[in-house]
Every structure is written in structure tokens, then in C-alpha cells.
Design a protein around this motif. Structure first.
Motif, PDB file in Angstrom:
ATOM      1  N   THR A 165      19.349 -10.819  -3.048  1.00 38.98           N
ATOM      2  CA  THR A 165      19.316 -12.137  -2.627  1.00 38.98           C
ATOM      3  C   THR A 165      18.661 -12.907  -3.798  1.00 38.98           C
ATOM      4  O   THR A 165      17.988 -12.101  -4.496  1.00 38.98           O
ATOM      5  CB  THR A 165      18.493 -12.355  -1.568  1.00 38.98           C
TER       6      THR A 165
ATOM      7  N   LYS B 184      17.351 -11.859   4.471  1.00 37.16           N
ATOM      8  CA  LYS B 184      18.463 -12.597   3.743  1.00 37.16           C
ATOM      9  C   LYS B 184      19.329 -11.751   2.894  1.00 37.16           C
ATOM     10  O   LYS B 184      20.358 -12.191   2.188  1.00 37.16           O
ATOM     11  CB  LYS B 184      18.042 -13.751   3.226  1.00 37.16           C
ATOM     12  N   SER B 185      18.789 -10.581   2.517  1.00 36.63           N
ATOM     13  CA  SER B 185      19.170  -9.729   1.424  1.00 36.63           C
ATOM     14  C   SER B 185      20.424  -9.320   2.055  1.00 36.63           C
ATOM     15  O   SER B 185      21.064  -9.017   3.301  1.00 36.63           O
ATOM     16  CB  SER B 185      18.528  -8.636   1.237  1.00 36.63           C
ATOM     17  N   ASP B 186      21.617  -8.990   1.122  1.00 37.05           N
ATOM     18  CA  ASP B 186      22.883  -8.627   1.502  1.00 37.05           C
ATOM     19  C   ASP B 186      22.763  -6.866   1.600  1.00 37.05           C
ATOM     20  O   ASP B 186      23.235  -6.069   0.570  1.00 37.05           O
ATOM     21  CB  ASP B 186      23.909  -8.805   0.255  1.00 37.05           C
TER      22      ASP B 186
END
Length: 416
Positions: A351, A363-365
Motif C-alpha cells: 500500500t 489497506k495492504s493488497d
């Protein structure tokens, strides 16, 4: 076969690779910065048994000392001299610890500390931070309900509501949320528990002033400040995060490094607090294998190595090179990434960041992290199999290890 023998085929959940996909690797041996699986594949390791292997796996000096101790027996169930040696080393190193009690895991250390702060203050409520992990004791298995910082909902079936009803939660790095909880629960909070640098939601350092504010708020209210240094103890500095940041808590928990790879934990703090613990005081806590000679030996010789000059400078350099290299490769290949390190502890997220708390971390992918993770395995690099775990380097890692890892990351990042 193992699925028939053990739940999920493992003895600790994250090992099952559920969050990264694929099958978990079954390992056969470790040495220095390397691990070998049962098929003979070699990996550069950045998990380090989740932190303890700070001087490298299967260190010759530690192993030789363990063999000599082994000849005398594995467990006495009675006092041994080695307990006193390691206790003196811990007390001299960690600013907050004047007395220490050894146990057998980080979870056990946090359980003991929890009972201790409640016994000492006569209060029952505790405040922890979302995304911070303090072992699997009932009271700690709580996360904040979305937008409701005070909602003490159990995080696992089998945890009764009563066990978590006195657990308050706030976002990490959010001083205002902590102030609000203290105002709403004046004189009722026994302690604030936290990882001074979060490692169980990924690597998340404290913002400037955050730890100082917690120190001030707890003092004003008569609550205690507890640093869970199971991960950061002897890793960020010889005296832990509290030495690194210059903040002295009232109670600290330790584990991992102080056992040199054997099962161990400890809690300690000011003498007046620790004298609540039986048999000096009325708060009961015990353990058959606590202070066993093998764990004490491994801890003593690991700490002796860490006392040598230049140790933490070296960890800082190689870890900094690693993180900068990976983030640079991410930028060049068009991936949104952020990350950082302190000494031998690091992490990065998929992110743009910044990541100041667990909400930001989420929120990290994670799907992209899974692809990256599997790609790195193919290149012979073993990272923690979760986006939400910190990574660790050791004194055994070489600049060549780092270069090879950064090259592998660049290759994988181009592919995904």
C-alpha cells in the motif's frame, strides 16, 4: 497425512500458509541464515523462528553449551544456578526490570503480567491496541469493533464475554483515543499493554511522542505501563525498545531471544510490583519447566554474543539495505509499497501508506502479497507467510544474502 494428525496440519495457525496460498513447507534443518526443507531445497530465512535466531540458527557456541548442559539433565523442577545467571543479565540489560520471573512462552509471560498488574493496582480493566498480539490468553483475544474503540468482543469462539469485558481497545498511535478511554474509565484501568513496535500486524513503529504520552497518561491515572517486548526485547537494542526509545515502562514481558531458540518467556518490572508474585507475595503463578537449565543456557550464550561491540550497528545496516532494496525494486516496477526497519526488525506493505495502525495495515493488497510471497519462495527466500507479520534478520545474514534477496524481489516484482 498431517491433516489427519493435527488441526490444519500444524501446531500454530500462520504456519499453514492460509493467507498466502500454497502448501506449507516442511523443514528438516537450519544453520546460520539458511533453512533446508525435507526435499533438500535451500532458503535464505527472514523468519528466524519468529525472532529468537538473532545470532543465526544452530549457533556453534550455543549448541556446544547446550550439549554440556544436557549431560547434567534437561529439567530439575527445582532451582538451578543458571536461572540466577540469566536473571542478572536480564536485570542489568532492561531498564524497567528490577526483578524477573521466568516462564515458558511469551503467552505465559503476558498472562503473568496481566494477573500481576491487576493484583498490584486492585483494578480489573486493561487497555490494549488493535492489531497488537500478546499471546492467546482469553483477555487479550480482542479487537476493536469497527469505529467503536471500546467494544470488547471476543476474537475467538471459546472465549467467554466475561473474559474480555474488561478489555478496552484503541487504535495504535492514537493518543486522543487513549485519553478518551482514560477519561471514561478514570481510576479503573490497571494497565496499558502494548508492543512498543508492533510486529503482529506487520512492522509498525510508534509515532514521535506516542510512547511518551502513554507514559504520562498512565502515571497521571495511577495505571501501569506494560511493554510487551517478547519480539523487540534484545532485538532493537540490548535493552530492548525501552532503551532504544528512552521510555521506561513499569512492567515488561520477554521471550524469544532470551531462550536462544528454546521455549522461554519472562516478565519483570519494578521491585515493589514484582514482590506481589508468589512466594514473595499473594499473586499465584507457577511452572514445572520454568527456568529449566537448557533454556537458561541457550539464553545466556545468545545474550553474551549480543553484548559484543557493533552487533546492533550490523543488524541496522543489513536490514536497512534489505528494506531499501525491496522498496526501490517496488517503486521501479510500479507497485505501491511502504515499509521500514529498526535494527534487526523490518516489514513492508503493498500500500502507498503511511501505515500507523492496524486499520492502515489492512489497506495492504494481501492478494498481491500472496503472489509476491510464493514468487520469493521459488527464488529461495523464506519470508513470514503473512502480510501481517514482521520480518527478522540475524548476525549470520551476510551482505551477499541481502543482495541475493533484493535481486529475487526485483525479479518477482517484475513478474507480478
Amino acid at each position: 497425512m498431517t491433516l489427519e494428525l493435527m488441526p490444519g496440519g500444524v501446531n500454530s495457525p500462520v504456519r499453514a500458509f492460509k493467507s498466502v496460498g500454497g502448501q506449507p513447507i516442511v523443514f528438516d534443518s537450519v544453520k546460520g541464515s539458511r533453512m533446508w526443507d525435507v526435499d533438500g531445497n535451500e532458503y535464505i530465512d527472514y523468519v528466524g523462528s519468529w525472532g529468537p535466531a538473532i545470532i543465526g540458527h544452530a549457533d556453534d557456541t550455543v549448541n556446544a553449551a547446550l550439549i554440556e548442559t544436557l549431560k547434567k539433565g534437561t529439567s530439575f523442577g527445582a532451582p538451578c544456578v543458571l536461572e540466577n545467571v540469566l536473571a542478572e543479565m536480564v536485570i542489568s540489560a532492561v531498564p524497567s526490570i528490577e526483578m524477573v520471573r521466568f516462564v515458558n512462552s511469551g503467552t505465559e509471560a503476558c498472562m503473568g503480567a496481566l494477573r500481576l498488574v491487576r493484583a498490584f493496582t486492585g483494578r480489573e480493566k486493561i487497555l490494549k491496541f488493535e492489531g497488537c498480539y500478546h499471546g492467546h490468553a482469553d483477555s487479550f483475544l480482542v479487537k476493536a469493533g469497527s469505529g467503536v474503540a471500546t467494544l470488547g468482543l471476543p476474537d475467538s469462539p471459546g472465549v467467554p464475554k466475561g473474559a474480555t469485558s474488561e478489555t478496552l481497545t484503541a487504535p495504535y498511535n492514537d493518543v486522543e483515543a487513549v485519553k478518551k478511554l482514560f477519561e471514561e474509565n478514570k481510576g479503573q484501568i490497571a494497565a496499558v499493554f502494548l508492543e512498543p513496535v508492533v510486529g503482529n500486524a506487520g512492522f509498525i513503529p510508534p509515532q514521535p511522542g506516542f510512547l511518551n504520552a502513554l507514559r504520562d497518561l498512565t502515571k497521571q491515572d495511577g495505571a501501569l505501563l506494560v511493554f510487551d517486548e517478547v519480539m523487540t526485547g534484545f532485538r532493537l537494542a540490548y535493552g530492548g525498545a525501552q532503551e532504544y526509545f528512552g521510555i521506561t515502562p513499569d512492567v515488561s514481558t520477554l521471550g524469544k531471544i532470551i531462550g536462544g531458540g528454546l521455549p522461554v518467556g519472562a516478565y519483570g518490572g519494578r521491585k515493589d510490583i514484582m514482590e506481589m508474585v508468589a512466594p514473595a507475595g499473594p499473586m499465584y503463578q507457577a511452572g514445572t519447566l520454568s527456568g529449566n537449565p537448557l533454556a537458561m543456557t541457550a539464553g545466556i550464550h545468545t545474550l553474551k554474543r549480543l553484548m559484543e561491540p557493533g552487533t546492533y550497528d550490523y543488524l541496522d545496516k543489513i536490514t536497512g539495505d534489505l528494506v531499501r532494496g525491496v522498496l526501490d525494486a517496488g517503486a521501479k516496477t510500479g507497485h505501491e509499497m511502504c515499509g521500514g526497519h529498526i535494527r534487526g526488525m523490518f516489514g513492508f506493505f503493498f500500500t502507498a501508506g503511511p501505515v500507523h495502525n492496524f486499520g492502515d495495515a489492512k489497506k495492504s493488497d494481501t492478494a498481491k502479497f500472496g503472489r509476491f510471497y510464493r514468487g520469493m519462495l521459488e527464488e529461495g527466500v523464506y519470508l513470514a507467510p503473512s502480510q501481517f507479520e514482521a520480518g527478522f534478520t540475524s548476525l549470520a545474514h551476510t551482505s551477499q544474502d541481502i543482495e541475493k534477496t533484493v535481486e529475487a524481489a526485483a525479479k518477482v516484482l517484475r513478474q507480478i
